[in-house]
Motif scaffolding. Structure first.
Motif, PDB file in Angstrom:
ATOM      1  N   VAL A  23     -17.165 -59.097 -80.069  1.00 11.07           N
ATOM      2  CA  VAL A  23     -15.657 -59.332 -79.982  1.00 11.07           C
ATOM      3  C   VAL A  23     -15.100 -58.983 -78.800  1.00 11.07           C
ATOM      4  CG1 VAL A  23     -13.470 -59.390 -81.118  1.00 11.07           C
ATOM      5  CG2 VAL A  23     -15.364 -59.088 -82.581  1.00 11.07           C
ATOM      6  N   ALA A  24     -14.892 -59.931 -77.953  1.00 14.13           N
ATOM      7  CA  ALA A  24     -14.031 -59.363 -76.704  1.00 14.13           C
ATOM      8  C   ALA A  24     -12.871 -58.775 -76.915  1.00 14.13           C
ATOM      9  CB  ALA A  24     -13.612 -60.727 -75.832  1.00 14.13           C
ATOM     10  N   GLY A  25     -12.473 -57.663 -76.172  1.00 14.17           N
ATOM     11  CA  GLY A  25     -11.365 -56.958 -76.387  1.00 14.17           C
ATOM     12  C   GLY A  25     -11.413 -55.704 -77.120  1.00 14.17           C
ATOM     13  N   HIS A  26     -12.771 -55.754 -77.702  1.00 20.37           N
ATOM     14  CA  HIS A  26     -12.880 -54.447 -78.712  1.00 20.37           C
ATOM     15  C   HIS A  26     -13.787 -53.603 -77.924  1.00 20.37           C
ATOM     16  CE1 HIS A  26     -11.540 -56.596 -81.979  1.00 20.37           C
ATOM     17  NE2 HIS A  26     -12.264 -56.109 -82.735  1.00 20.37           N
ATOM     18  N   GLY A  27     -13.213 -52.302 -77.681  1.00 20.11           N
ATOM     19  CA  GLY A  27     -14.051 -50.972 -77.310  1.00 20.11           C
ATOM     20  C   GLY A  27     -14.746 -50.133 -78.242  1.00 20.11           C
ATOM     21  N   LEU A  28     -15.866 -49.750 -77.967  1.00 21.17           N
ATOM     22  CA  LEU A  28     -16.656 -49.034 -78.880  1.00 21.17           C
ATOM     23  C   LEU A  28     -16.734 -47.399 -78.452  1.00 21.17           C
ATOM     24  CD1 LEU A  28     -19.544 -51.382 -79.558  1.00 21.17           C
ATOM     25  CD2 LEU A  28     -17.663 -51.124 -80.896  1.00 21.17           C
ATOM     26  N   ALA A  29     -16.140 -46.546 -79.187  1.00 24.37           N
ATOM     27  CA  ALA A  29     -16.346 -45.079 -78.498  1.00 24.37           C
ATOM     28  C   ALA A  29     -17.075 -44.334 -79.586  1.00 24.37           C
ATOM     29  CB  ALA A  29     -14.839 -44.585 -78.729  1.00 24.37           C
ATOM     30  N   ILE A  30     -17.904 -43.284 -78.835  1.00 20.55           N
ATOM     31  CA  ILE A  30     -18.544 -42.233 -79.441  1.00 20.55           C
ATOM     32  C   ILE A  30     -18.258 -41.008 -78.958  1.00 20.55           C
ATOM     33  CG2 ILE A  30     -20.504 -43.567 -80.220  1.00 20.55           C
ATOM     34  CD1 ILE A  30     -22.035 -42.638 -77.703  1.00 20.55           C
ATOM     35  N   LEU A  31     -18.124 -39.867 -79.526  1.00 19.39           N
ATOM     36  CA  LEU A  31     -17.876 -38.531 -78.977  1.00 19.39           C
ATOM     37  C   LEU A  31     -19.315 -37.814 -79.102  1.00 19.39           C
ATOM     38  CD1 LEU A  31     -14.669 -37.813 -80.779  1.00 19.39           C
ATOM     39  CD2 LEU A  31     -15.192 -38.660 -78.726  1.00 19.39           C
ATOM     40  N   ILE A  32     -19.586 -36.865 -77.936  1.00 16.05           N
ATOM     41  CA  ILE A  32     -20.493 -36.185 -78.050  1.00 16.05           C
ATOM     42  C   ILE A  32     -20.263 -34.726 -77.426  1.00 16.05           C
ATOM     43  CG2 ILE A  32     -22.280 -37.963 -77.686  1.00 16.05           C
ATOM     44  CD1 ILE A  32     -21.603 -36.076 -74.510  1.00 16.05           C
ATOM     45  N   ALA A  33     -21.077 -33.816 -77.833  1.00  9.96           N
ATOM     46  CA  ALA A  33     -20.979 -32.624 -77.142  1.00  9.96           C
ATOM     47  C   ALA A  33     -22.220 -32.452 -76.243  1.00  9.96           C
ATOM     48  CB  ALA A  33     -20.842 -31.448 -78.180  1.00  9.96           C
ATOM     49  N   ASP A  34     -23.074 -31.789 -77.048  1.00  9.91           N
ATOM     50  CA  ASP A  34     -24.664 -31.688 -76.119  1.00  9.91           C
ATOM     51  C   ASP A  34     -25.663 -32.870 -76.521  1.00  9.91           C
ATOM     52  OD1 ASP A  34     -24.904 -30.968 -78.766  1.00  9.91           O
ATOM     53  OD2 ASP A  34     -26.037 -29.203 -78.255  1.00  9.91           O
ATOM     54  N   CYS A  35     -25.226 -33.757 -77.480  1.00  9.74           N
ATOM     55  CA  CYS A  35     -25.927 -34.865 -77.651  1.00  9.74           C
ATOM     56  C   CYS A  35     -26.021 -35.965 -76.736  1.00  9.74           C
ATOM     57  CB  CYS A  35     -25.532 -35.438 -79.246  1.00  9.74           C
ATOM     58  SG  CYS A  35     -25.665 -34.442 -80.459  1.00  9.74           S
ATOM     59  N   THR A  36     -26.891 -37.129 -76.979  1.00  6.96           N
ATOM     60  CA  THR A  36     -26.987 -38.084 -75.847  1.00  6.96           C
ATOM     61  C   THR A  36     -26.280 -39.321 -76.131  1.00  6.96           C
ATOM     62  OG1 THR A  36     -29.188 -37.335 -75.590  1.00  6.96           O
ATOM     63  CG2 THR A  36     -28.809 -39.612 -74.694  1.00  6.96           C
ATOM     64  N   PRO A  37     -25.184 -39.447 -75.281  1.00  3.62           N
ATOM     65  CA  PRO A  37     -24.466 -40.567 -75.573  1.00  3.62           C
ATOM     66  C   PRO A  37     -25.528 -42.162 -75.067  1.00  3.62           C
ATOM     67  CG  PRO A  37     -23.383 -39.888 -73.709  1.00  3.62           C
ATOM     68  CD  PRO A  37     -24.599 -38.637 -74.310  1.00  3.62           C
ATOM     69  N   VAL A  38     -25.299 -43.047 -75.742  1.00  2.00           N
ATOM     70  CA  VAL A  38     -25.955 -44.190 -75.139  1.00  2.00           C
ATOM     71  C   VAL A  38     -25.145 -45.530 -75.126  1.00  2.00           C
ATOM     72  CG1 VAL A  38     -28.344 -45.656 -74.910  1.00  2.00           C
ATOM     73  CG2 VAL A  38     -28.358 -43.346 -75.631  1.00  2.00           C
ATOM     74  N   LEU A  39     -25.018 -46.130 -74.188  1.00  2.00           N
ATOM     75  CA  LEU A  39     -24.182 -47.264 -73.952  1.00  2.00           C
ATOM     76  C   LEU A  39     -25.039 -48.604 -73.638  1.00  2.00           C
ATOM     77  CD1 LEU A  39     -21.004 -46.039 -72.123  1.00  2.00           C
ATOM     78  CD2 LEU A  39     -21.363 -46.114 -74.563  1.00  2.00           C
ATOM     79  N   PHE A  40     -24.974 -49.535 -74.424  1.00  2.00           N
ATOM     80  CA  PHE A  40     -25.720 -50.814 -74.453  1.00  2.00           C
ATOM     81  C   PHE A  40     -24.974 -52.106 -73.889  1.00  2.00           C
ATOM     82  CE2 PHE A  40     -27.604 -47.997 -77.543  1.00  2.00           C
ATOM     83  CZ  PHE A  40     -28.939 -48.066 -77.373  1.00  2.00           C
ATOM     84  N   ALA A  41     -25.583 -52.967 -73.147  1.00  2.00           N
ATOM     85  CA  ALA A  41     -24.896 -54.232 -73.183  1.00  2.00           C
ATOM     86  C   ALA A  41     -25.776 -55.331 -72.577  1.00  2.00           C
ATOM     87  CB  ALA A  41     -23.791 -54.057 -71.885  1.00  2.00           C
ATOM     88  N   ASP A  42     -25.677 -56.453 -73.264  1.00  2.00           N
ATOM     89  CA  ASP A  42     -26.175 -57.771 -72.999  1.00  2.00           C
ATOM     90  C   ASP A  42     -25.234 -58.794 -72.679  1.00  2.00           C
ATOM     91  OD1 ASP A  42     -27.198 -60.386 -73.382  1.00  2.00           O
ATOM     92  OD2 ASP A  42     -28.677 -59.952 -74.609  1.00  2.00           O
ATOM     93  N   ARG A  43     -24.949 -58.774 -71.227  1.00  2.00           N
ATOM     94  CA  ARG A  43     -23.920 -59.474 -70.661  1.00  2.00           C
ATOM     95  C   ARG A  43     -23.971 -60.886 -70.843  1.00  2.00           C
ATOM     96  NH1 ARG A  43     -21.295 -57.211 -65.365  1.00  2.00           N
ATOM     97  NH2 ARG A  43     -21.537 -54.941 -65.815  1.00  2.00           N
ATOM     98  N   THR A  44     -25.035 -61.425 -71.081  1.00  2.00           N
ATOM     99  CA  THR A  44     -25.535 -62.974 -71.131  1.00  2.00           C
ATOM    100  C   THR A  44     -25.038 -63.148 -72.646  1.00  2.00           C
ATOM    101  OG1 THR A  44     -27.330 -62.699 -69.927  1.00  2.00           O
ATOM    102  CG2 THR A  44     -27.206 -64.669 -71.333  1.00  2.00           C
ATOM    103  N   ALA A  45     -25.424 -62.355 -73.483  1.00  2.00           N
ATOM    104  CA  ALA A  45     -25.027 -62.863 -75.053  1.00  2.00           C
ATOM    105  C   ALA A  45     -23.581 -62.293 -75.439  1.00  2.00           C
ATOM    106  CB  ALA A  45     -26.202 -62.231 -76.043  1.00  2.00           C
ATOM    107  N   GLY A  46     -22.954 -61.310 -74.490  1.00  2.00           N
ATOM    108  CA  GLY A  46     -21.660 -60.770 -74.988  1.00  2.00           C
ATOM    109  C   GLY A  46     -21.817 -59.901 -76.023  1.00  2.00           C
ATOM    110  N   VAL A  47     -22.682 -59.124 -76.333  1.00  3.21           N
ATOM    111  CA  VAL A  47     -22.996 -57.966 -77.018  1.00  3.21           C
ATOM    112  C   VAL A  47     -22.950 -56.451 -76.593  1.00  3.21           C
ATOM    113  CG1 VAL A  47     -24.522 -57.237 -79.087  1.00  3.21           C
ATOM    114  CG2 VAL A  47     -24.362 -59.707 -78.513  1.00  3.21           C
ATOM    115  N   ILE A  48     -22.252 -55.533 -77.008  1.00  9.96           N
ATOM    116  CA  ILE A  48     -22.096 -54.369 -76.542  1.00  9.96           C
ATOM    117  C   ILE A  48     -22.688 -53.218 -77.951  1.00  9.96           C
ATOM    118  CG2 ILE A  48     -20.672 -54.668 -74.819  1.00  9.96           C
ATOM    119  CD1 ILE A  48     -18.448 -53.297 -76.150  1.00  9.96           C
ATOM    120  N   GLY A  49     -22.916 -52.077 -77.416  1.00  9.23           N
ATOM    121  CA  GLY A  49     -23.300 -51.285 -78.407  1.00  9.23           C
ATOM    122  C   GLY A  49     -23.153 -49.894 -77.888  1.00  9.23           C
ATOM    123  N   ALA A  50     -22.871 -48.879 -78.664  1.00  5.84           N
ATOM    124  CA  ALA A  50     -22.732 -47.650 -78.327  1.00  5.84           C
ATOM    125  C   ALA A  50     -23.385 -46.502 -79.317  1.00  5.84           C
ATOM    126  CB  ALA A  50     -20.991 -46.832 -78.195  1.00  5.84           C
ATOM    127  N   ALA A  51     -24.114 -45.468 -78.847  1.00  5.15           N
ATOM    128  CA  ALA A  51     -24.784 -44.750 -79.840  1.00  5.15           C
ATOM    129  C   ALA A  51     -24.682 -43.374 -79.458  1.00  5.15           C
ATOM    130  CB  ALA A  51     -26.349 -45.196 -79.975  1.00  5.15           C
TER     131      ALA A  51
END
Length: 190
Positions: free
Chosen positions: A76-104
């Motif tokens: 969904v365009a206009g939606h932001g995905l947030a994750i919070l970390i302290a010492d863990c690993t934040p990983v942001l994902f994007a497939d620009r062609t398909a318009g799909v994002i992810g956050a882990a």
């Protein structure tokens, strides 16, 4: 920087799970959303618990709800995905062609359990392709500061035999130093 929280939460604390004043957290999250060009009710968060659980954020979903998961994906365009970390690993994902994002949020339990793979799988279900996904690892604890015991090492080796390369023995303590970012990178590459 740029938030309204005070004391040990100074200044841009975005964690509803903290002991900070809830209105301060809400204002801080609103400021983060605005800095990303998003409406404050379009920044989605999670109640993270070191799992491999991932979910899809749909259009119209209430951004104030924080479902239990450690990763999320949206188309969904206009939606932001947030994750919070302290010492863990934040990983942001994007497939620009398909318009799909992810956050882990990939702590050692989630990374060993497959949270990164679960995120990629959901992204592909939403139209992404593995070849088109870019993943970026953010700041996290570094190996020389991350001393772990046999329990973590055994679980990592059980889920990923190649994990041996990400443990450095500490001869003084008999424990290990774990390269969480390296381990996450290896799992992403696989």
């Amino acid at each position: 920087n740029g938030g309204v929280s005070a004391g040990c939460y100074d200044s841009l604390n975005c964690g509803y799970g903290s002991q900070d004043i809830a209105n301060n957290v809400a204002e801080n999250r609103s400021r983060v959303a605005a800095s990303l060009g998003l409406a404050s009710d379009r920044l989605y968060g999670l109640r993270q618990f070191h799992s491999a659980d991932a979910l899809v954020v749909e259009s119209g979903q209430d951004a104030h709800l924080r479902p239990d998961a450690d990763a999320h994906v949206t188309t969904v365009a206009g939606h932001g995905l947030a994750i919070l970390i302290a010492d863990c690993t934040p990983v942001l994902f994007a497939d620009r062609t398909a318009g799909v994002i992810g956050a882990a949020h990939a702590g050692w339990r989630g990374a060993c359990g497959g949270v990164l793979e679960a995120t990629i799988k959901l992204m592909c279900k939403a139209g992404a392709t593995v070849a088109s996904i870019t993943a970026v690892i953010g700041p996290c604890i570094r190996q020389h500061n991350y001393q772990v015991g046999n329990d973590l090492r055994d679980e990592a080796l059980a889920s990923t035999p190649e994990a041996e390369a990400y443990f450095a023995a500490d001869s003084l303590s008999g424990k290990y130093h774990f390269d969480l970012a390296g381990y996450a990178t290896m799992r992403l590459a696989k």
